[in-house]
Design a protein around this motif. Structure first.
Motif, PDB file in Angstrom:
ATOM      1  N   VAL A  25       0.914  -1.159  -0.091  1.00 15.11           N
ATOM      2  CA  VAL A  25       0.011  -0.003  -0.041  1.00 15.11           C
ATOM      3  C   VAL A  25       0.726   1.150   0.003  1.00 15.11           C
ATOM      4  CG1 VAL A  25      -1.643   1.398   1.343  1.00 15.11           C
ATOM      5  CG2 VAL A  25      -2.055  -1.031   1.161  1.00 15.11           C
TER       6      VAL A  25
ATOM      7  N   THR B 121      -5.327   1.447  -3.998  1.00 12.13           N
ATOM      8  CA  THR B 121      -4.973   2.770  -3.257  1.00 12.13           C
ATOM      9  C   THR B 121      -4.090   3.578  -4.112  1.00 12.13           C
ATOM     10  OG1 THR B 121      -2.685   1.578  -2.504  1.00 12.13           O
ATOM     11  CG2 THR B 121      -4.640   1.623  -1.083  1.00 12.13           C
TER      12      THR B 121
ATOM     13  N   GLN C 272      -7.502   6.054   0.642  1.00 14.56           N
ATOM     14  CA  GLN C 272      -6.599   5.174   0.829  1.00 14.56           C
ATOM     15  C   GLN C 272      -6.309   4.943   2.503  1.00 14.56           C
ATOM     16  OE1 GLN C 272      -2.776   5.975  -0.936  1.00 14.56           O
ATOM     17  NE2 GLN C 272      -3.621   7.577  -2.275  1.00 14.56           N
TER      18      GLN C 272
END
Length: 202
Positions: A55, A130, A140
């Motif tokens: 991420v 994201t 996100q």
């Protein structure tokens, strides 16, 4: 709210908590209850660290090697689609990963954390869900929290693995894995189409 639910379903499909239960049972067959709990915690923690890394750094790495995110989105969608096909038509997640256990590689990292929980599909999904250009920092953060919520479900299922396995059996886990594969295939096609649209719009 509907977007968060869609995100939850997506990560539930790629992480496949229920499909991990038979793998966990095979891995921990000769461990004490305390040992099983320790392995469940370790596997979930390692998976969380891996997925959060993707991420945070996944898109940065892509930019560093000058790969357009739209290209990664298309490639990621194709890989997700192929991954989904193996879930639908292949042996199924539990059977494949229990083979790795029989080969003697019985650790919390392999095959539990990778590739059972933090699967290639989950890693790709963590990046695609994201994207900086598509989602705000708040969105996100919400996606990351949803992902961690799914991992919490994984942990709960692993701690209750014996009961869950008695309830659904290997066949039940295989059926659920195939249904999740169908959902994932739909998401993958959507990502491919969105990537193509973005690429040609540049």
């Amino acid at each position: 709210m509907s977007e968060l639910l869609a995100t939850f379903i997506f990560f539930f499909a790629v992480i496949d908590p229920i499909g991990t239960v038979p793998v966990f049972i095979a891995v921990t067959a000769h461990y004490s209850e305390a040992g099983k709990r320790k392995i469940a915690l370790q596997a979930t923690l390692y998976s969380a660290l891996i997925l959060v890394f993707f991420v945070v750094a996944g898109e940065v790495i892509l930019e560093a090697i000058n790969i357009p995110l739209s290209a990664f989105q298309i490639a990621g969608g194709i890989v997700l689609f192929l991954f989904a096909l193996t879930m639908i038509f292949g042996e199924g997640k539990p059977e494949e990963e229990k083979k790795a256990v029989r080969d003697g590689k019985e650790t919390a990292i392999f095959p539990l954390a990778v590739p059972s929980i933090a699967s290639p599909g989950a890693m790709l999904g963590a990046v695609l869900m994201t994207e900086n250009n598509r989602f705000s920092l708040l969105e996100q953060s919400e996606t990351t929290l949803v992902m961690l919520a799914v991992l919490s479900i994984v942990l709960l299922l692993l701690l209750a693995a014996s009961y869950v396995h008695r309830l659904i059996g290997n066949s039940g886990a295989s059926i659920i894995s195939r249904v999740m594969g169908l959902i994932l295939a739909s998401v993958a096609v959507s990502n491919i189409l969105a990537g193509i649209k973005t690429y040609f719009a540049l």
